[in-house]
Design a protein around this motif. Structure first.
Motif, PDB file in Angstrom:
ATOM      1  N   GLY A  86      46.243  15.556  61.627  1.00  0.00           N
ATOM      2  CA  GLY A  86      45.420  14.740  60.737  1.00  0.00           C
ATOM      3  C   GLY A  86      44.740  15.572  59.674  1.00  0.00           C
ATOM      4  N   ASP A  87      43.976  14.878  58.826  1.00  0.00           N
ATOM      5  CA  ASP A  87      43.310  15.551  57.714  1.00  0.00           C
ATOM      6  C   ASP A  87      41.787  15.460  57.789  1.00  0.00           C
ATOM      7  OD1 ASP A  87      43.028  12.865  57.121  1.00  0.00           O
ATOM      8  OD2 ASP A  87      43.883  13.011  55.111  1.00  0.00           O
ATOM      9  N   GLU A  88      41.254  15.072  58.942  1.00  0.00           N
ATOM     10  CA  GLU A  88      39.800  15.062  59.118  1.00  0.00           C
ATOM     11  C   GLU A  88      39.403  16.401  59.722  1.00  0.00           C
ATOM     12  OE1 GLU A  88      38.255  11.600  60.982  1.00  0.00           O
ATOM     13  OE2 GLU A  88      39.527  10.280  59.778  1.00  0.00           O
ATOM     14  N   LEU A  89      38.934  17.295  58.856  1.00  0.00           N
ATOM     15  CA  LEU A  89      38.748  18.693  59.226  1.00  0.00           C
ATOM     16  C   LEU A  89      37.273  19.053  59.348  1.00  0.00           C
ATOM     17  CD1 LEU A  89      41.399  20.088  56.736  1.00  0.00           C
ATOM     18  CD2 LEU A  89      41.721  19.553  59.167  1.00  0.00           C
ATOM     19  N   GLN A  90      37.007  20.031  60.199  1.00  0.00           N
ATOM     20  CA  GLN A  90      35.656  20.534  60.389  1.00  0.00           C
ATOM     21  C   GLN A  90      35.383  21.764  59.518  1.00  0.00           C
ATOM     22  OE1 GLN A  90      33.607  18.615  62.222  1.00  0.00           O
ATOM     23  NE2 GLN A  90      35.459  17.376  62.273  1.00  0.00           N
ATOM     24  N   LEU A  91      36.428  22.529  59.208  1.00  0.00           N
ATOM     25  CA  LEU A  91      36.270  23.768  58.447  1.00  0.00           C
ATOM     26  C   LEU A  91      37.132  23.736  57.187  1.00  0.00           C
ATOM     27  CD1 LEU A  91      36.495  26.343  61.392  1.00  0.00           C
ATOM     28  CD2 LEU A  91      34.435  25.344  60.386  1.00  0.00           C
ATOM     29  N   ASP A  92      36.615  24.321  56.116  1.00  0.00           N
ATOM     30  CA  ASP A  92      37.354  24.345  54.850  1.00  0.00           C
ATOM     31  C   ASP A  92      38.651  25.136  54.937  1.00  0.00           C
ATOM     32  OD1 ASP A  92      35.432  22.807  53.591  1.00  0.00           O
ATOM     33  OD2 ASP A  92      34.362  24.537  52.760  1.00  0.00           O
ATOM     34  N   ALA A 130      49.473  27.731  58.030  1.00  0.00           N
ATOM     35  CA  ALA A 130      48.584  26.600  58.297  1.00  0.00           C
ATOM     36  C   ALA A 130      47.625  26.980  59.411  1.00  0.00           C
ATOM     37  CB  ALA A 130      49.406  25.377  58.703  1.00  0.00           C
ATOM     38  N   VAL A 131      46.370  26.610  59.233  1.00  0.00           N
ATOM     39  CA  VAL A 131      45.384  26.759  60.293  1.00  0.00           C
ATOM     40  C   VAL A 131      45.161  25.358  60.857  1.00  0.00           C
ATOM     41  CG1 VAL A 131      43.012  27.381  60.885  1.00  0.00           C
ATOM     42  CG2 VAL A 131      44.303  28.771  59.235  1.00  0.00           C
ATOM     43  N   VAL A 132      45.384  25.238  62.164  1.00  0.00           N
ATOM     44  CA  VAL A 132      45.259  23.937  62.831  1.00  0.00           C
ATOM     45  C   VAL A 132      44.032  23.972  63.730  1.00  0.00           C
ATOM     46  CG1 VAL A 132      46.397  22.283  64.358  1.00  0.00           C
ATOM     47  CG2 VAL A 132      47.767  23.650  62.756  1.00  0.00           C
ATOM     48  N   GLU A 133      43.206  22.948  63.580  1.00  0.00           N
ATOM     49  CA  GLU A 133      42.016  22.797  64.414  1.00  0.00           C
ATOM     50  C   GLU A 133      42.337  21.932  65.632  1.00  0.00           C
ATOM     51  OE1 GLU A 133      38.726  22.390  60.816  1.00  0.00           O
ATOM     52  OE2 GLU A 133      39.059  20.706  62.163  1.00  0.00           O
ATOM     53  N   VAL A 134      41.775  22.314  66.759  1.00  0.00           N
ATOM     54  CA  VAL A 134      41.835  21.486  67.961  1.00  0.00           C
ATOM     55  C   VAL A 134      40.393  21.340  68.441  1.00  0.00           C
ATOM     56  CG1 VAL A 134      42.767  21.209  70.288  1.00  0.00           C
ATOM     57  CG2 VAL A 134      44.102  22.424  68.547  1.00  0.00           C
ATOM     58  N   ALA A 135      39.830  20.141  68.294  1.00  0.00           N
ATOM     59  CA  ALA A 135      38.461  19.874  68.723  1.00  0.00           C
ATOM     60  C   ALA A 135      38.517  19.164  70.072  1.00  0.00           C
ATOM     61  CB  ALA A 135      37.742  19.005  67.696  1.00  0.00           C
ATOM     62  N   PHE A 162      29.469  25.286  69.174  1.00  0.00           N
ATOM     63  CA  PHE A 162      29.924  23.901  69.113  1.00  0.00           C
ATOM     64  C   PHE A 162      29.925  23.437  67.665  1.00  0.00           C
ATOM     65  CE2 PHE A 162      28.219  23.820  73.515  1.00  0.00           C
ATOM     66  CZ  PHE A 162      29.317  23.265  74.154  1.00  0.00           C
ATOM     67  N   VAL A 163      30.798  22.487  67.362  1.00  0.00           N
ATOM     68  CA  VAL A 163      30.747  21.799  66.073  1.00  0.00           C
ATOM     69  C   VAL A 163      30.366  20.362  66.360  1.00  0.00           C
ATOM     70  CG1 VAL A 163      32.410  23.296  64.915  1.00  0.00           C
ATOM     71  CG2 VAL A 163      33.217  21.250  66.067  1.00  0.00           C
ATOM     72  N   GLY A 164      29.553  19.799  65.511  1.00  0.00           N
ATOM     73  CA  GLY A 164      29.150  18.404  65.671  1.00  0.00           C
ATOM     74  C   GLY A 164      30.108  17.491  64.939  1.00  0.00           C
ATOM     75  N   ILE A 165      30.684  16.548  65.656  1.00  0.00           N
ATOM     76  CA  ILE A 165      31.612  15.592  65.054  1.00  0.00           C
ATOM     77  C   ILE A 165      30.966  14.215  65.138  1.00  0.00           C
ATOM     78  CG2 ILE A 165      33.913  14.576  65.170  1.00  0.00           C
ATOM     79  CD1 ILE A 165      34.921  17.206  66.334  1.00  0.00           C
ATOM     80  N   ASP A 166      30.911  13.532  63.998  1.00  0.00           N
ATOM     81  CA  ASP A 166      30.256  12.226  63.937  1.00  0.00           C
ATOM     82  C   ASP A 166      31.210  11.109  64.328  1.00  0.00           C
ATOM     83  OD1 ASP A 166      27.806  13.243  63.069  1.00  0.00           O
ATOM     84  OD2 ASP A 166      28.488  13.287  60.983  1.00  0.00           O
ATOM     85  N   PHE A 167      30.776  10.313  65.290  1.00  0.00           N
ATOM     86  CA  PHE A 167      31.525   9.138  65.744  1.00  0.00           C
ATOM     87  C   PHE A 167      30.541   7.995  65.911  1.00  0.00           C
ATOM     88  CE2 PHE A 167      34.065  12.581  67.827  1.00  0.00           C
ATOM     89  CZ  PHE A 167      35.200  12.423  67.064  1.00  0.00           C
TER      90      PHE A 167
END
Length: 186
Positions: A86-92, A130-135, A162-167
């Motif tokens: 997906g394209d909802e990323l936490q880091l630039d 590519a850098v892939v994030e796994v949260a 931790f990273v804060g993800i808004d839901f």
């Protein structure tokens, strides 16, 4: 680039998500709504069919843009899960976020790991970095185990903070793992 069909070990086939997968996604959700909410935390627990239909429509609208790629994971032509970039990323610095959802009746069989390896092999074959994030939610033990295994196999790095993800108006802390795949010359 359009999302290609991929093959994974153990007889898994990753078929690009299509509108014909909607009934499989709905059936997977109803098999375990709790797992569905964990995999798709942006969903509200009502109007599930409508939200899943919107999800599939959004994927299909972006099919030619090379910014999101989603697959139905199939074994013996039966839907056993879903995986996507997906394209909802936490880091630039990240290119994609990785998400997957394995049906309850097929968990514990290594399906997620085999499907992830097939997706990462595809990214590597494309010769792009590519850098892939796994949260992963801190209480998702199987998800954390998969992320640790993924980092070990692909040389990824779990972040200490931790990273804060808004839901749904709430910020939920998640562990974030970064995996660099691809590279080389085309």
């Amino acid at each position: 680039m359009q999302t290609p069909a991929l093959e994974a070990t153990g007889g898994l086939v990753l078929r690009p998500i299509s509108s014909s997968d909607l009934s499989d996604l709905l059936e997977s959700y109803h098999e375990s709504p709790e797992d569905g909410q964990t995999a798709l935390p942006w969903m509200y627990p009502r109007n599930i069919a409508e939200q899943l239909a919107d999800f599939v429509r959004d994927i299909l609208r972006a099919a030619d843009e090379d910014r999101i790629h989603f697959w139905s994971i199939r074994m013996d032509d039966q839907h056993v899960g879903t995986i996507g970039l997906g394209d909802e990323l936490q880091l630039d610095l990240s290119s994609w976020s990785l998400g997957y959802w394995i049906r309850v009746s097929h968990q514990g069989q290594g399906i997620a790991s085999r499907a992830i390896d097939a997706v990462f092999d595809w990214l590597t074959e494309r010769h792009i970095e590519a850098v892939v994030e796994v949260a992963v939610h801190p209480h998702n033990g199987p998800g954390l185990a998969t992320a640790r295994s993924l980092c070990a196999r692909w040389g990824g790095t779990p972040l200490d903070d931790f990273v804060g993800i808004d839901f749904g108006g709430r910020t939920i802390p998640h562990h974030l793992h970064l995996i660099q795949v691809g590279g080389g010359e085309a």
